[in-house]
Motif scaffolding. Structure first.
Motif, PDB file in Angstrom:
ATOM      1  N   GLY A   8     100.077   3.610  81.940  1.00  0.00           N
ATOM      2  CA  GLY A   8     100.945   2.595  81.347  1.00  0.00           C
ATOM      3  C   GLY A   8     100.600   2.268  79.904  1.00  0.00           C
ATOM      4  N   THR A   9      99.551   2.891  79.388  1.00  0.00           N
ATOM      5  CA  THR A   9      99.160   2.652  77.998  1.00  0.00           C
ATOM      6  C   THR A   9      99.554   3.871  77.183  1.00  0.00           C
ATOM      7  N   ALA A  10     100.375   3.674  76.206  1.00  0.00           N
ATOM      8  CA  ALA A  10     100.778   4.781  75.344  1.00  0.00           C
ATOM      9  C   ALA A  10      99.830   4.835  74.149  1.00  0.00           C
ATOM     10  N   ALA A  11      99.237   5.981  73.921  1.00  0.00           N
ATOM     11  CA  ALA A  11      98.366   6.148  72.763  1.00  0.00           C
ATOM     12  C   ALA A  11      99.229   6.143  71.506  1.00  0.00           C
ATOM     13  N   SER A  12      98.745   5.429  70.487  1.00  0.00           N
ATOM     14  CA  SER A  12      99.464   5.380  69.225  1.00  0.00           C
ATOM     15  C   SER A  12      99.312   6.720  68.518  1.00  0.00           C
ATOM     16  N   ARG A  13     100.406   7.246  68.037  1.00  0.00           N
ATOM     17  CA  ARG A  13     100.366   8.485  67.267  1.00  0.00           C
ATOM     18  C   ARG A  13     100.039   8.117  65.828  1.00  0.00           C
ATOM     19  N   VAL A  14      98.839   8.459  65.422  1.00  0.00           N
ATOM     20  CA  VAL A  14      98.362   8.039  64.113  1.00  0.00           C
ATOM     21  C   VAL A  14      99.083   8.796  62.997  1.00  0.00           C
ATOM     22  N   THR A  15      99.432   8.057  61.992  1.00  0.00           N
ATOM     23  CA  THR A  15      99.979   8.618  60.761  1.00  0.00           C
ATOM     24  C   THR A  15      99.255   7.902  59.627  1.00  0.00           C
ATOM     25  N   ASP A  16      99.575   8.258  58.434  1.00  0.00           N
ATOM     26  CA  ASP A  16      99.017   7.486  57.318  1.00  0.00           C
ATOM     27  C   ASP A  16     100.146   6.834  56.535  1.00  0.00           C
ATOM     28  N   ARG A  17     101.223   6.594  57.240  1.00  0.00           N
ATOM     29  CA  ARG A  17     102.375   5.945  56.608  1.00  0.00           C
ATOM     30  C   ARG A  17     102.208   4.428  56.609  1.00  0.00           C
ATOM     31  N   PRO A  18     102.790   3.757  55.628  1.00  0.00           N
ATOM     32  CA  PRO A  18     102.733   2.292  55.617  1.00  0.00           C
ATOM     33  C   PRO A  18     103.284   1.726  56.922  1.00  0.00           C
ATOM     34  N   GLY A  19     102.593   0.724  57.432  1.00  0.00           N
ATOM     35  CA  GLY A  19     103.032   0.065  58.649  1.00  0.00           C
ATOM     36  C   GLY A  19     102.464   0.665  59.917  1.00  0.00           C
ATOM     37  N   ALA A  21     100.335   1.136  62.973  1.00  0.00           N
ATOM     38  CA  ALA A  21      99.560   0.135  63.698  1.00  0.00           C
ATOM     39  C   ALA A  21      98.430   0.753  64.507  1.00  0.00           C
ATOM     40  N   SER A  22      98.150   2.020  64.320  1.00  0.00           N
ATOM     41  CA  SER A  22      97.099   2.654  65.114  1.00  0.00           C
ATOM     42  C   SER A  22      95.728   2.143  64.683  1.00  0.00           C
ATOM     43  N   PRO A  23      94.708   2.341  65.522  1.00  0.00           N
ATOM     44  CA  PRO A  23      93.364   1.903  65.145  1.00  0.00           C
ATOM     45  C   PRO A  23      92.772   2.709  63.985  1.00  0.00           C
ATOM     46  N   PHE A  24      93.400   3.825  63.639  1.00  0.00           N
ATOM     47  CA  PHE A  24      92.927   4.649  62.532  1.00  0.00           C
ATOM     48  C   PHE A  24      93.609   4.300  61.206  1.00  0.00           C
ATOM     49  N   ALA A  25      94.591   3.433  61.237  1.00  0.00           N
ATOM     50  CA  ALA A  25      95.431   3.175  60.070  1.00  0.00           C
ATOM     51  C   ALA A  25      94.639   2.720  58.846  1.00  0.00           C
ATOM     52  N   LEU A  26      93.746   1.769  59.014  1.00  0.00           N
ATOM     53  CA  LEU A  26      93.002   1.256  57.858  1.00  0.00           C
ATOM     54  C   LEU A  26      92.145   2.353  57.238  1.00  0.00           C
ATOM     55  N   LEU A  28      92.593   5.584  57.345  1.00  0.00           N
ATOM     56  CA  LEU A  28      93.450   6.565  56.687  1.00  0.00           C
ATOM     57  C   LEU A  28      94.017   6.022  55.377  1.00  0.00           C
ATOM     58  N   LEU A  29      94.364   4.749  55.374  1.00  0.00           N
ATOM     59  CA  LEU A  29      94.873   4.126  54.158  1.00  0.00           C
ATOM     60  C   LEU A  29      93.789   4.076  53.072  1.00  0.00           C
ATOM     61  N   LEU A  30      92.570   3.736  53.477  1.00  0.00           N
ATOM     62  CA  LEU A  30      91.472   3.727  52.516  1.00  0.00           C
ATOM     63  C   LEU A  30      91.198   5.131  51.983  1.00  0.00           C
ATOM     64  N   ARG A  31      91.306   6.145  52.848  1.00  0.00           N
ATOM     65  CA  ARG A  31      91.115   7.526  52.409  1.00  0.00           C
ATOM     66  C   ARG A  31      92.171   7.906  51.378  1.00  0.00           C
ATOM     67  N   ARG A  32      93.431   7.565  51.644  1.00  0.00           N
ATOM     68  CA  ARG A  32      94.511   7.884  50.700  1.00  0.00           C
ATOM     69  C   ARG A  32      94.311   7.139  49.378  1.00  0.00           C
ATOM     70  N   ALA A  33      93.890   5.869  49.454  1.00  0.00           N
ATOM     71  CA  ALA A  33      93.634   5.097  48.236  1.00  0.00           C
ATOM     72  C   ALA A  33      92.474   5.715  47.451  1.00  0.00           C
ATOM     73  N   HIS A  34      91.454   6.169  48.161  1.00  0.00           N
ATOM     74  CA  HIS A  34      90.322   6.829  47.506  1.00  0.00           C
ATOM     75  C   HIS A  34      90.775   8.093  46.782  1.00  0.00           C
ATOM     76  N   TRP A  35      91.559   8.906  47.445  1.00  0.00           N
ATOM     77  CA  TRP A  35      92.055  10.141  46.813  1.00  0.00           C
ATOM     78  C   TRP A  35      92.808   9.825  45.526  1.00  0.00           C
TER      79      TRP A  35
END
Length: 161
Positions: A8-19, A21-26, A28-35
């Motif tokens: 009953g728990t759907a795993a979030s499909r991680v992306t690095d797009r704005p918005g 909500a996955s646990p990896f989002a921050l 990935l966003l920091l990685r993109r900002a670093h690049w």
């Protein structure tokens, strides 16, 4: 190898797009900002014939003074072989020198040269308009707010630097 996801728990499909909500989002966003920031700073350093990895070592040397290579590696997030290559490059360019440490002739401390200090200062002048371009999309006060938030994130209270 598969991870167990409770029924009953759907795993979030991680992306690095704005918005995202996955646990990896921050992260990935920091990685993109670093690049993005690293690319801008590399552009500022290119005319000086050095890369960001070289400048990172110069920053430590300006901040701490003569520093042994193992401490340079730790301060820059590099490994022993990587830091040796960077210091070799800096020595070839006349920007740093290795000197023996009194009391232990096997250990070498790296020290910035007057030429290295001159380049360090000139790079800051050259980087100023590029750094301003980096935050051009932010509103009044937001560059300072971003700096404050990232500083607190990178150096949590009571945590290690």
């Amino acid at each position: 190898m598969t991870a167990h996801v409770p029924h009953g728990t759907a795993a979030s499909r991680v992306t690095d797009r704005p918005g995202d909500a996955s646990p990896f989002a921050l992260g990935l966003l920091l990685r993109r900002a670093h690049w993005h920031a690293a690319a801008v700073m590399e552009e500022a350093l290119r005319p000086f014939g050095i890369e960001l990895r070289h400048f990172a070592v110069l920053i430590v040397l300006v901040d701490r003074g003569p520093t042994v290579q193992r401490d340079l590696a730790a301060a820059t997030g590099s490994d022993k072989a990587g830091i040796m290559r960077v210091v070799d490059d800096l020595e070839r360019k006349g920007l740093a020198v290795r000197k023996t440490v009194p009391g232990d002739r096997r250990v070498r401390a790296v020290e910035i040269t007057p030429q290295g200090l001159e380049l360090f200062d000139a790079a800051h002048v050259a980087a100023t308009p590029l750094a301003e371009r980096l935050v051009a999309e932010l509103g009044p006060g937001e560059p300072e707010q971003l700096t404050d938030l990232l500083t607190r994130f990178a150096y949590p209270a009571g945590g290690e630097a």
